[in-house]
Design a protein around this motif. Structure first.
Motif, mmCIF file in Angstrom:
data_model
loop_
_atom_site.group_PDB
_atom_site.id
_atom_site.type_symbol
_atom_site.label_atom_id
_atom_site.label_comp_id
_atom_site.label_asym_id
_atom_site.label_seq_id
_atom_site.Cartn_x
_atom_site.Cartn_y
_atom_site.Cartn_z
ATOM 1 N N TYR A 26 42.831 37.387 45.867
ATOM 2 C CA TYR A 26 42.707 37.158 44.405
ATOM 3 C C TYR A 26 41.512 37.736 43.799
ATOM 4 C CZ TYR A 26 46.391 33.727 44.980
ATOM 5 O OH TYR A 26 47.544 33.419 45.257
ATOM 6 N N LEU A 27 40.525 37.855 44.348
ATOM 7 C CA LEU A 27 39.003 38.178 43.983
ATOM 8 C C LEU A 27 38.703 39.545 44.343
ATOM 9 C CD1 LEU A 27 36.929 34.950 43.559
ATOM 10 C CD2 LEU A 27 38.669 35.965 41.820
ATOM 11 N N GLN A 28 38.950 39.818 45.764
ATOM 12 C CA GLN A 28 38.735 41.147 46.100
ATOM 13 C C GLN A 28 37.155 41.302 46.129
ATOM 14 O OE1 GLN A 28 41.480 41.684 43.567
ATOM 15 N NE2 GLN A 28 42.719 41.108 45.761
ATOM 16 N N ALA A 29 36.548 40.098 46.493
ATOM 17 C CA ALA A 29 34.944 40.312 46.651
ATOM 18 C C ALA A 29 34.605 39.442 47.792
ATOM 19 C CB ALA A 29 34.467 39.768 45.214
ATOM 20 N N ILE A 45 30.562 30.959 47.315
ATOM 21 C CA ILE A 45 29.605 31.713 46.797
ATOM 22 C C ILE A 45 30.172 32.953 46.801
ATOM 23 C CG2 ILE A 45 27.436 32.705 46.330
ATOM 24 C CD1 ILE A 45 27.335 29.607 46.237
ATOM 25 N N VAL A 46 30.787 33.493 45.540
ATOM 26 C CA VAL A 46 31.542 34.857 45.196
ATOM 27 C C VAL A 46 30.386 35.858 45.051
ATOM 28 C CG1 VAL A 46 32.985 36.082 43.982
ATOM 29 C CG2 VAL A 46 33.411 33.580 44.502
ATOM 30 N N HIS A 47 30.353 36.714 46.089
ATOM 31 C CA HIS A 47 29.210 37.897 45.834
ATOM 32 C C HIS A 47 29.942 38.967 44.999
ATOM 33 C CE1 HIS A 47 26.154 36.329 48.457
ATOM 34 N NE2 HIS A 47 27.197 35.859 49.077
ATOM 35 N N LYS A 48 29.861 38.867 43.640
ATOM 36 C CA LYS A 48 30.493 39.749 42.630
ATOM 37 C C LYS A 48 29.916 39.408 41.219
ATOM 38 C CE LYS A 48 34.962 41.347 40.959
ATOM 39 N NZ LYS A 48 36.344 41.068 41.169
ATOM 40 N N GLU A 49 29.097 40.423 40.811
ATOM 41 C CA GLU A 49 28.307 40.432 39.439
ATOM 42 C C GLU A 49 29.241 39.890 38.392
ATOM 43 O OE1 GLU A 49 26.670 43.692 36.889
ATOM 44 O OE2 GLU A 49 25.217 43.300 38.400
ATOM 45 N N PHE A 50 28.589 38.804 37.548
ATOM 46 C CA PHE A 50 29.376 38.519 36.460
ATOM 47 C C PHE A 50 28.489 37.737 35.330
ATOM 48 C CE2 PHE A 50 28.204 34.701 38.955
ATOM 49 C CZ PHE A 50 28.039 33.715 38.003
ATOM 50 N N GLU A 51 28.831 37.419 34.276
ATOM 51 C CA GLU A 51 27.903 36.999 33.111
ATOM 52 C C GLU A 51 28.514 35.526 32.769
ATOM 53 O OE1 GLU A 51 27.139 37.904 28.472
ATOM 54 O OE2 GLU A 51 27.929 39.688 29.522
ATOM 55 N N ILE A 67 23.760 35.626 30.813
ATOM 56 C CA ILE A 67 23.010 35.737 31.839
ATOM 57 C C ILE A 67 23.918 36.826 32.906
ATOM 58 C CG2 ILE A 67 21.516 35.038 33.692
ATOM 59 C CD1 ILE A 67 21.247 32.566 31.980
ATOM 60 N N ILE A 68 23.152 37.957 33.401
ATOM 61 C CA ILE A 68 24.138 38.733 34.385
ATOM 62 C C ILE A 68 23.674 37.993 35.755
ATOM 63 C CG2 ILE A 68 24.465 40.869 35.496
ATOM 64 C CD1 ILE A 68 25.737 40.653 32.692
ATOM 65 N N GLN A 69 24.584 37.657 36.634
ATOM 66 C CA GLN A 69 24.166 37.099 37.840
ATOM 67 C C GLN A 69 24.884 37.883 38.884
ATOM 68 O OE1 GLN A 69 22.612 34.315 38.196
ATOM 69 N NE2 GLN A 69 22.689 33.197 36.398
ATOM 70 N N PRO A 70 24.065 37.957 39.868
ATOM 71 C CA PRO A 70 24.857 38.820 41.227
ATOM 72 C C PRO A 70 25.645 38.039 41.885
ATOM 73 C CG PRO A 70 22.622 37.869 41.604
ATOM 74 C CD PRO A 70 23.012 37.590 40.271
ATOM 75 N N LYS A 71 25.770 37.159 41.966
ATOM 76 C CA LYS A 71 26.467 35.973 42.583
ATOM 77 C C LYS A 71 26.675 34.758 42.064
ATOM 78 C CE LYS A 71 23.262 34.476 45.898
ATOM 79 N NZ LYS A 71 22.676 34.343 47.405
ATOM 80 N N ALA A 118 27.427 29.181 37.625
ATOM 81 C CA ALA A 118 28.891 28.844 37.796
ATOM 82 C C ALA A 118 30.132 29.965 37.821
ATOM 83 C CB ALA A 118 29.511 27.678 36.947
ATOM 84 N N TYR A 119 30.772 30.284 38.575
ATOM 85 C CA TYR A 119 31.626 31.414 38.707
ATOM 86 C C TYR A 119 33.031 31.113 38.263
ATOM 87 C CZ TYR A 119 33.809 35.948 40.288
ATOM 88 O OH TYR A 119 34.555 37.074 40.439
ATOM 89 N N SER A 120 33.558 31.863 37.446
ATOM 90 C CA SER A 120 35.054 31.659 36.883
ATOM 91 C C SER A 120 36.016 32.588 37.701
ATOM 92 C CB SER A 120 35.176 32.087 35.119
ATOM 93 O OG SER A 120 34.431 31.084 34.615
ATOM 94 N N THR A 121 36.722 32.134 38.211
ATOM 95 C CA THR A 121 38.037 33.100 39.097
ATOM 96 C C THR A 121 38.713 33.866 38.105
ATOM 97 O OG1 THR A 121 39.510 31.319 39.354
ATOM 98 C CG2 THR A 121 37.740 31.834 41.291
#
Length: 156
Positions: free
Chosen positions: A59-62, A72-78, A82-86, A119-122
């Motif tokens: 699903y995430l290819q990360a 912990i998803v290692h993929k940049e997101f906002e 705030i830009i987060q690296p993971k 918090a990362y949204s898939t």
């Protein structure tokens, strides 16, 4: 999900005021007999690792790191500008009472405004959520069925 002081059972999260918020999440609740607290934690981490592998590859290819009971998803997101690296895409807890292990793992679809900045949204689609849930439920039953069979094949 909304879990604040009342209802929070994780002492580490209580001490850090690390409350749980998610606008939309997939929730998996499980129960297994005959597991002591240590066995409950081992099963939780095994199941969460399987969930992480599925999310990562299908699903995430990360890359997803399993850090204790966190995914912990290692993929940049906002999040919150705030830009987060993971980021953490999961909430998970387990405990054992009366020789029964009870566990919960949730995966954020949409973390939402109240969720912390990490918090990362898939952002899984409805179709992906349906497929993901079915695969995880099938995986759970396969794991527990296979483990049960393994406990019955020994003669001492």
């Amino acid at each position: 999900m909304k879990v604040e002081t009342e209802g929070m059972i994780d002492n580490e999260d209580l001490l850090n005021n690390d409350f749980i918020y998610s606008d939309d999440a997939v929730n998996f609740c499980w129960e297994l007999p005959n597991l002591c607290p240590l066995g409950a934690v081992f099963f939780q981490r095994l199941l969460n690792t399987q969930i992480a592998n599925l999310l990562s590859t299908k699903y995430l290819q990360a890359p997803i790191e399993v850090d204790g009971d966190d995914l912990i998803v290692h993929k940049e997101f906002e999040q919150h500008g705030i830009i987060q690296p993971k980021g953490k895409c999961s909430v998970s807890i387990t405990y054992s009472k009366d020789n029964v292990a009870i566990g919960h793992t949730a995966i954020n679809v949409t973390a939402g405004r109240n969720a912390p900045s990490f918090a990362y949204s898939t952002n899984l689609t409805d179709e992906q959520v349906e497929e993901f849930m079915k695969i995880v439920v099938d995986l759970y039953y396969s794991m527990t069925d296979d483990a049960f069979i393994a406990t019955t094949k020994l003669t001492i």
